[in-house]
Structures are given as C-alpha cells and as structure tokens.
Design an enzyme around this catalytic site. Structure first.
Site, PDB file in Angstrom:
ATOM      1  N   SER A 114      18.370 -12.437  14.769  1.00 53.47           N
ATOM      2  CA  SER A 114      18.357 -13.906  14.640  1.00 53.47           C
ATOM      3  C   SER A 114      17.495 -14.300  13.452  1.00 53.47           C
ATOM      4  O   SER A 114      16.360 -13.841  13.327  1.00 53.47           O
ATOM      5  CB  SER A 114      17.756 -14.544  15.894  1.00 53.47           C
ATOM      6  OG  SER A 114      18.483 -14.198  17.044  1.00 53.47           O
ATOM      7  N   ARG A 153       8.633 -15.735  21.308  1.00 50.34           N
ATOM      8  CA  ARG A 153       8.631 -15.266  19.902  1.00 50.34           C
ATOM      9  C   ARG A 153       7.294 -15.543  19.209  1.00 50.34           C
ATOM     10  O   ARG A 153       7.244 -15.844  18.010  1.00 50.34           O
ATOM     11  CB  ARG A 153       9.758 -15.907  19.078  1.00 50.34           C
ATOM     12  CG  ARG A 153      11.178 -15.547  19.529  1.00 50.34           C
ATOM     13  CD  ARG A 153      11.477 -14.074  19.283  1.00 50.34           C
ATOM     14  NE  ARG A 153      12.873 -13.762  19.526  1.00 50.34           N
ATOM     15  CZ  ARG A 153      13.378 -13.458  20.739  1.00 50.34           C
ATOM     16  NH1 ARG A 153      12.604 -13.439  21.818  1.00 50.34           N
ATOM     17  NH2 ARG A 153      14.655 -13.169  20.864  1.00 50.34           N
ATOM     18  N   GLU A 182      12.603 -16.839  11.941  1.00 55.47           N
ATOM     19  CA  GLU A 182      12.043 -15.805  12.819  1.00 55.47           C
ATOM     20  C   GLU A 182      11.435 -14.651  12.017  1.00 55.47           C
ATOM     21  O   GLU A 182      10.285 -14.278  12.257  1.00 55.47           O
ATOM     22  CB  GLU A 182      13.092 -15.299  13.813  1.00 55.47           C
ATOM     23  CG  GLU A 182      12.448 -14.367  14.822  1.00 55.47           C
ATOM     24  CD  GLU A 182      13.420 -13.650  15.716  1.00 55.47           C
ATOM     25  OE1 GLU A 182      13.925 -14.251  16.664  1.00 55.47           O
ATOM     26  OE2 GLU A 182      13.660 -12.443  15.465  1.00 55.47           O
TER      27      GLU A 182
HETATM   28  P1  FAD Z   1       8.393  -5.238  10.996  1.00 56.58           P
HETATM   29  O1  FAD Z   1       9.669  -5.923  10.631  1.00 56.58           O
HETATM   30  O2  FAD Z   1       8.009  -4.048  10.210  1.00 56.58           O
HETATM   31  O3  FAD Z   1       7.211  -6.317  10.937  1.00 56.58           O
HETATM   32  C1  FAD Z   1       7.326  -7.578  11.541  1.00 56.58           C
HETATM   33  C2  FAD Z   1       5.957  -8.257  11.466  1.00 56.58           C
HETATM   34  O4  FAD Z   1       5.038  -7.522  12.283  1.00 56.58           O
HETATM   35  C3  FAD Z   1       5.361  -8.261  10.061  1.00 56.58           C
HETATM   36  O5  FAD Z   1       4.589  -9.445   9.930  1.00 56.58           O
HETATM   37  C4  FAD Z   1       4.444  -7.040  10.049  1.00 56.58           C
HETATM   38  O6  FAD Z   1       3.366  -7.170   9.149  1.00 56.58           O
HETATM   39  C5  FAD Z   1       3.953  -7.028  11.501  1.00 56.58           C
HETATM   40  N1  FAD Z   1       3.645  -5.690  12.025  1.00 56.58           N
HETATM   41  C6  FAD Z   1       4.503  -4.656  12.227  1.00 56.58           C
HETATM   42  N2  FAD Z   1       3.857  -3.613  12.769  1.00 56.58           N
HETATM   43  C7  FAD Z   1       2.574  -3.990  12.917  1.00 56.58           C
HETATM   44  C8  FAD Z   1       1.397  -3.363  13.431  1.00 56.58           C
HETATM   45  N3  FAD Z   1       1.411  -2.113  13.881  1.00 56.58           N
HETATM   46  N4  FAD Z   1       0.231  -4.064  13.433  1.00 56.58           N
HETATM   47  C9  FAD Z   1       0.188  -5.350  12.964  1.00 56.58           C
HETATM   48  N5  FAD Z   1       1.255  -5.982  12.463  1.00 56.58           N
HETATM   49  C10 FAD Z   1       2.433  -5.323  12.454  1.00 56.58           C
HETATM   50  N6  FAD Z   1      13.814  -9.347  18.168  1.00 56.58           N
HETATM   51  C11 FAD Z   1      13.753  -9.820  19.430  1.00 56.58           C
HETATM   52  O7  FAD Z   1      12.709 -10.319  19.862  1.00 56.58           O
HETATM   53  N7  FAD Z   1      14.836  -9.758  20.269  1.00 56.58           N
HETATM   54  C12 FAD Z   1      16.007  -9.231  19.869  1.00 56.58           C
HETATM   55  O8  FAD Z   1      16.962  -9.186  20.647  1.00 56.58           O
HETATM   56  C13 FAD Z   1      16.101  -8.725  18.540  1.00 56.58           C
HETATM   57  N8  FAD Z   1      17.273  -8.203  18.097  1.00 56.58           N
HETATM   58  C14 FAD Z   1      17.361  -7.752  16.822  1.00 56.58           C
HETATM   59  C15 FAD Z   1      18.588  -7.223  16.385  1.00 56.58           C
HETATM   60  C16 FAD Z   1      18.729  -6.736  15.096  1.00 56.58           C
HETATM   61  C17 FAD Z   1      20.055  -6.168  14.657  1.00 56.58           C
HETATM   62  C18 FAD Z   1      17.619  -6.782  14.207  1.00 56.58           C
HETATM   63  C19 FAD Z   1      17.743  -6.230  12.818  1.00 56.58           C
HETATM   64  C20 FAD Z   1      16.402  -7.323  14.621  1.00 56.58           C
HETATM   65  C21 FAD Z   1      16.271  -7.812  15.929  1.00 56.58           C
HETATM   66  N9  FAD Z   1      15.060  -8.355  16.412  1.00 56.58           N
HETATM   67  C22 FAD Z   1      14.962  -8.810  17.706  1.00 56.58           C
HETATM   68  C23 FAD Z   1      13.892  -8.487  15.510  1.00 56.58           C
HETATM   69  C24 FAD Z   1      13.044  -7.204  15.357  1.00 56.58           C
HETATM   70  O9  FAD Z   1      13.776  -6.064  15.658  1.00 56.58           O
HETATM   71  C25 FAD Z   1      11.795  -7.236  16.250  1.00 56.58           C
HETATM   72  O10 FAD Z   1      11.017  -8.365  15.962  1.00 56.58           O
HETATM   73  C26 FAD Z   1      10.920  -5.992  16.070  1.00 56.58           C
HETATM   74  O11 FAD Z   1       9.945  -5.960  17.083  1.00 56.58           O
HETATM   75  C27 FAD Z   1      10.217  -5.910  14.720  1.00 56.58           C
HETATM   76  O12 FAD Z   1       9.499  -4.666  14.689  1.00 56.58           O
HETATM   77  P2  FAD Z   1       9.287  -3.885  13.343  1.00 56.58           P
HETATM   78  O13 FAD Z   1       8.508  -2.670  13.656  1.00 56.58           O
HETATM   79  O14 FAD Z   1      10.580  -3.675  12.642  1.00 56.58           O
HETATM   80  O15 FAD Z   1       8.389  -4.915  12.561  1.00 56.58           O
HETATM   81  N1  EPU Z   2      26.404 -19.573  20.330  1.00 56.60           N
HETATM   82  C1  EPU Z   2      27.187 -20.336  19.520  1.00 56.60           C
HETATM   83  N2  EPU Z   2      27.700 -19.756  18.380  1.00 56.60           N
HETATM   84  C2  EPU Z   2      27.423 -18.471  18.047  1.00 56.60           C
HETATM   85  C3  EPU Z   2      26.618 -17.689  18.898  1.00 56.60           C
HETATM   86  C4  EPU Z   2      26.111 -18.268  20.052  1.00 56.60           C
HETATM   87  O1  EPU Z   2      27.454 -21.508  19.779  1.00 56.60           O
HETATM   88  O2  EPU Z   2      27.881 -18.036  16.973  1.00 56.60           O
HETATM   89  C5  EPU Z   2      25.830 -20.221  21.538  1.00 56.60           C
HETATM   90  C6  EPU Z   2      26.637 -19.953  22.800  1.00 56.60           C
HETATM   91  O3  EPU Z   2      26.612 -21.142  23.568  1.00 56.60           O
HETATM   92  C7  EPU Z   2      25.824 -18.872  23.490  1.00 56.60           C
HETATM   93  C8  EPU Z   2      24.409 -19.270  23.109  1.00 56.60           C
HETATM   94  O4  EPU Z   2      24.525 -19.730  21.759  1.00 56.60           O
HETATM   95  O5  EPU Z   2      26.011 -18.879  24.864  1.00 56.60           O
HETATM   96  C9  EPU Z   2      23.378 -18.159  23.200  1.00 56.60           C
HETATM   97  O6  EPU Z   2      23.793 -17.033  22.434  1.00 56.60           O
HETATM   98  P1  EPU Z   2      23.125 -15.602  22.663  1.00 56.60           P
HETATM   99  O7  EPU Z   2      23.253 -15.193  24.086  1.00 56.60           O
HETATM  100  O8  EPU Z   2      23.651 -14.683  21.622  1.00 56.60           O
HETATM  101  O9  EPU Z   2      21.596 -15.867  22.454  1.00 56.60           O
HETATM  102  P2  EPU Z   2      20.772 -16.469  21.230  1.00 56.60           P
HETATM  103  O10 EPU Z   2      19.950 -17.593  21.772  1.00 56.60           O
HETATM  104  O11 EPU Z   2      21.627 -16.797  20.072  1.00 56.60           O
HETATM  105  C10 EPU Z   2      18.728 -14.983  21.689  1.00 56.60           C
HETATM  106  C11 EPU Z   2      17.726 -14.240  20.878  1.00 56.60           C
HETATM  107  C12 EPU Z   2      18.237 -12.853  20.535  1.00 56.60           C
HETATM  108  C13 EPU Z   2      18.497 -12.097  21.822  1.00 56.60           C
HETATM  109  C14 EPU Z   2      19.543 -12.872  22.623  1.00 56.60           C
HETATM  110  C15 EPU Z   2      19.800 -12.249  23.973  1.00 56.60           C
HETATM  111  C16 EPU Z   2      16.417 -15.858  19.677  1.00 56.60           C
HETATM  112  C17 EPU Z   2      16.130 -16.522  18.382  1.00 56.60           C
HETATM  113  N3  EPU Z   2      17.406 -14.973  19.674  1.00 56.60           N
HETATM  114  O12 EPU Z   2      19.841 -15.232  20.857  1.00 56.60           O
HETATM  115  O13 EPU Z   2      17.199 -12.170  19.832  1.00 56.60           O
HETATM  116  O14 EPU Z   2      18.955 -10.793  21.569  1.00 56.60           O
HETATM  117  O15 EPU Z   2      19.075 -14.222  22.846  1.00 56.60           O
HETATM  118  O16 EPU Z   2      18.731 -12.526  24.816  1.00 56.60           O
HETATM  119  O17 EPU Z   2      15.748 -16.140  20.668  1.00 56.60           O
HETATM  120  C18 EPU Z   2      16.331 -11.814  17.648  1.00 56.60           C
HETATM  121  O18 EPU Z   2      15.332 -12.426  18.039  1.00 56.60           O
HETATM  122  O19 EPU Z   2      16.423 -11.306  16.508  1.00 56.60           O
HETATM  123  C19 EPU Z   2      17.467 -11.679  18.565  1.00 56.60           C
HETATM  124  C20 EPU Z   2      18.611 -11.095  18.209  1.00 56.60           C
END
Ligand code: FAD
Ligand code: EPU
Length: 336
Positions: free
Chosen positions: A232, A161, A328
């Site tokens: 997250s 991250r 995050e």
């Molecule tokens: P933005 O939200 O628009 O921007 C994020 C940051 O990046 C800001 O600081 C912005 O200034 C900068 N930025 C954006 N574009 C550029 C550019 N072209 N050049 C320079 N800076 C830039 N993230 C994960 O890692 N794993 C996940 O599983 C995950 N699951 C998600 C699930 C949900 C439901 C949601 C809502 C979010 C999730 N995210 C996850 C977080 C997010 O989707 C990612 O971090 C995504 O890559 C953000 O991209 P964005 O274009 O929306 O960036």
């Molecule tokens: N858990 C709980 N309570 C909950 C949910 C999860 O105790 O309400 C515990 C369980 O033990 C579970 C563990 O947390 O097994 C891990 O949960 P999960 O697999 O959902 O993964 P996470 O660590 O919570 C991370 C990323 C997600 C990504 C998933 C899958 C971060 C901060 N988050 O979540 O990324 O999609 O793994 O790889 O690293 C994001 O970054 O926005 C994001 C959604």
C-alpha cells in the site's frame, strides 16, 4: 564497509540509489562499534528488507543494513512461548517457522515482505491482526550514543501503521532484536471479511488461515521480486465520526472500519479507485490494475516520479473528498 554502494537490489521499488558507505550489521556489538566510529553528530540511515522505503538518489554518510540473525526460545510453559528474534531475520520465514512449531499468533501476517526489525516500525498489520499483539519487548541501540535499551510493548506506543519509532521520542533507536510471545492454544483469527469468505466452518484452523492468507495475497498484491512495489502506498485515513457523517452524505457507500476513540478508518483504495486512478501510468510508475492503493514501477529509476504520482493522487483525493492521504513508505536520503 562498501563505499558508493548500489542499493538497487536492496529496495523493493528497485530504485537506483547509492549509499556513500554501506555497512552490513551482523550483531549488536558490531552495531555499537560502528556507531562509535561515526563522526560526531552523524546520524546513520537504517535499512531492513527495503520493502517500505522510497530511497532518494544518494544516501550520504553511513547506511546500516540490518542483518542480525537468530531465533531463540527464551521460555516455554507448554502454552505460551517467548522467542527472541534478530532484526535481520526474514519476517515471512519467521511466520512459517513459528507455524511449524505450533507457536500461533502470526499466521495472518504471512507473506509480508521485509525484516523482523522492520515489523515494529509501522506495526505491520493484515487480515485482522497487528504485530503489536504478539510483541513483548523490543531491544534497541541508540543511533548516536550506542546505548542499549529494551522497550516494552507499552513503550512502543503501537497504533495503526504507527509506533514510537516513527516519532521524535523513538526515532533514535535502532532495533536489534524483538521478543515475541506466541501461544500454542491461540484461537484462529478469521473475522476479516475477505479471509472469512475463503474459509468454510471446517477450515477455521491455523493451517487453513495461513494457506488462505498466502493465496489471497498472491492474487491481490504484486510480487516485489518481479514488479517493483511497496505494498500500500498510502495509509487508510483515520477520521472523526463527525467527518464520516459528512462524507457519507455525498458518498454513502465508502467502506468504513472501526478505529479507537470516536474515529473510523476509511478505505484509501476505494477513494482512489472511485476517482479512476486504477491503471494510470506516468513516467515509469503505474497505479496497479489489481489494487488502487498499490503503485508499481514500470521503468522508473528514481524516487521523483513515485512521489509526483503519489502527490497527484493525494491532491485529487483531497479535492474530491476533503480527506488527506499520508504516505505509508518512508522517504530516506536526499535527492542532492
Ligand atoms: P525497510 O523498508 O527496510 O524500512 C522501513 C522503515 O523502517 C525505514 O524507516 C527504516 O529506516 C526502518 N527500519 C528498518 N529496520 C529497522 C531497524 N532494525 N531498526 C530501526 N529502524 C528500522 N505492511 C503491512 O503492514 N501490511 C501488509 O500487508 C504489507 N504488505 C506488503 C506487501 C508488499 C508486496 C510490500 C512490498 C510491502 C508490504 N508491506 C506491508 C510493507 C512492508 O513490507 C512492511 O512495512 C515491512 O515491515 C517493512 O520491513 P523492512 O525490513 O522491509 O523495512
Ligand atoms: N478496494 C477498492 N479498490 C481496489 C482495492 C480495494 O475499492 O482497487 C476497496 C474494497 O472495498 C475492499 C477494500 O478497499 O473491500 C479493502 O481492500 P483490502 O482488503 O485490499 O484492504 P486495504 O485496506 O486496501 C489493507 C492494508 C494492507 C493489508 C490489507 C489486508 C493499509 C494501508 N493496507 O489494505 O497492507 O495487507 O489491508 O489486511 O492498511 C501495506 O500496508 O502495505 C498493505 C499491503
């Protein structure tokens, strides 16, 4: 350019923020021209898909909405393929397009919202894969001088991250295109426990992984088109092996994942969940019933209640476990 633009539809928390000037950027040349026209010393805000930002009420100056499109195959030796993709392309659409071309490497990152340019910023990751593994180069423009550059994967200093773009050494770069290297013969990656549990031996295919990732995500994470959220809300903390030994004496069941250099990653969701936060609602923001690491909007219109609830959660985790949580999503703008 739009003056006094409403950003509600441009961020997945659906915050009622405004930008003093909003400019949609469709090419690198246009980006350089916009930067040349900024007041001396001015630093623009940058917005991609708005899925990982907490926007304060007012964004002064210029906000650049990155909309550079394009997917080009740069080279293809029959196995490895290098593609160049515009920062404004949808991340998930790219994953699906690559899958249909049999360009493998991305399937585990399906359904992550946001743009291609946003993906390297925090090195998006899910289900055992991080985007850094497939990044060959990142093309950038300096936010004040307009100078162009190209950063290699090593230059980007990708970590969990994290990347150079989140630190002083790289915060000045605006990403315009990303080069990815994909592989028609890449093995399936299905070691992440939740994912592996969904797949039989016969289903260890790229098709099945893509479908399983999409279905797990739909069950566990709210759809930002319906429920305001940013995925997250905190990163999983990385702590030393010494600290995990201490933590485990009181909390032997805390979930732990490997991390580099004598550290471990622990589950922030678990820490928060154990303290009873799931379902807690304050001032229009709620800890999701389905996932303790996800905050959901239920009426909040400004950043303040999101940040207040996040601070209370982080304080309670610090008090209970002596572990610090880091937000995050990134806070952008000012509340003035
Ligand atoms: P933005 O939200 O628009 O921007 C994020 C940051 O990046 C800001 O600081 C912005 O200034 C900068 N930025 C954006 N574009 C550029 C550019 N072209 N050049 C320079 N800076 C830039 N993230 C994960 O890692 N794993 C996940 O599983 C995950 N699951 C998600 C699930 C949900 C439901 C949601 C809502 C979010 C999730 N995210 C996850 C977080 C997010 O989707 C990612 O971090 C995504 O890559 C953000 O991209 P964005 O274009 O929306 O960036
Ligand atoms: N858990 C709980 N309570 C909950 C949910 C999860 O105790 O309400 C515990 C369980 O033990 C579970 C563990 O947390 O097994 C891990 O949960 P999960 O697999 O959902 O993964 P996470 O660590 O919570 C991370 C990323 C997600 C990504 C998933 C899958 C971060 C901060 N988050 O979540 O990324 O999609 O793994 O790889 O690293 C994001 O970054 O926005 C994001 C959604």
């Amino acid at each position: 350019m739009t003056a006094g633009a409403d950003l509600r539809a441009l961020n997945t928390l659906q915050l009622h923020a405004t930008a003093q000037h909003l400019v949609t950027v469709s090419s690198s040349d246009q980006l350089q021209a916009e930067i040349a026209g900024l007041d001396e010393g001015a630093v623009p805000h940058v917005l991609g898909g708005g899925s990982n930002v907490i926007l304060c009420d007012h964004l002064p100056g210029t906000t650049l909405l990155m909309a550079i499109r394009g997917r080009d195959v740069l080279s293809d030796d029959g196995t490895k393929v290098v593609i160049r993709v515009g920062a404004g392309e949808s991340w998930h659409d790219l994953v699906v397009w690559c899958h249909h071309q049999s360009f493998h490497g991305f399937a585990n990152l399906a359904l992550i919202p946001g743009s291609v340019g946003g993906a390297p910023i925090q090195n998006i990751g899910a289900y055992g894969v991080e985007v850094a593994e497939c990044i060959e180069a990142v093309h950038v423009v300096h936010q004040q001088t307009g100078e162009r550059d190209c950063l290699s994967r090593e230059d980007c200093e990708f970590r969990y991250r994290d990347s150079v773009f989140k630190h002083a050494a790289g915060a000045q770069w605006i990403i315009t295109e990303v080069d990815f290297v994909l592989d028609r013969e890449a093995p399936v990656e299905a070691d992440y426990p939740t994912l592996r549990a969904r797949l039989s031996e016969a289903e260890l295919t790229h098709d099945a992984v893509l479908a399983a990732v999409i279905s797990i995500r739909r069950e566990r994470l709210p759809d930002p088109a319906i429920t305001p959220n940013a995925g997250s809300f905190f990163k999983n903390p990385i702590i030393s092996e010494l600290d995990i030994d201490i933590l485990r004496q009181s909390f032997p069941e805390v979930p732990v994942y490997p991390a580099p250099n004598d550290t471990v990653k622990i589950s922030a969701a678990w820490l928060i969940d154990q303290l009873g936060w799931r379902g807690e609602e304050r001032d229009g923001v709620k800890v999701s019933d389905d996932h303790a690491l996800v905050l959901e909007g239920c009426g909040a219109r400004s950043a303040a209640p999101w940040l207040a609830l996040a601070e209370d959660i982080a304080t309670s985790v610090k008090d209970a476990y002596n572990v610090s949580l880091e937000l995050e999503p990134r806070v952008i703008g000012s509340t003035g």
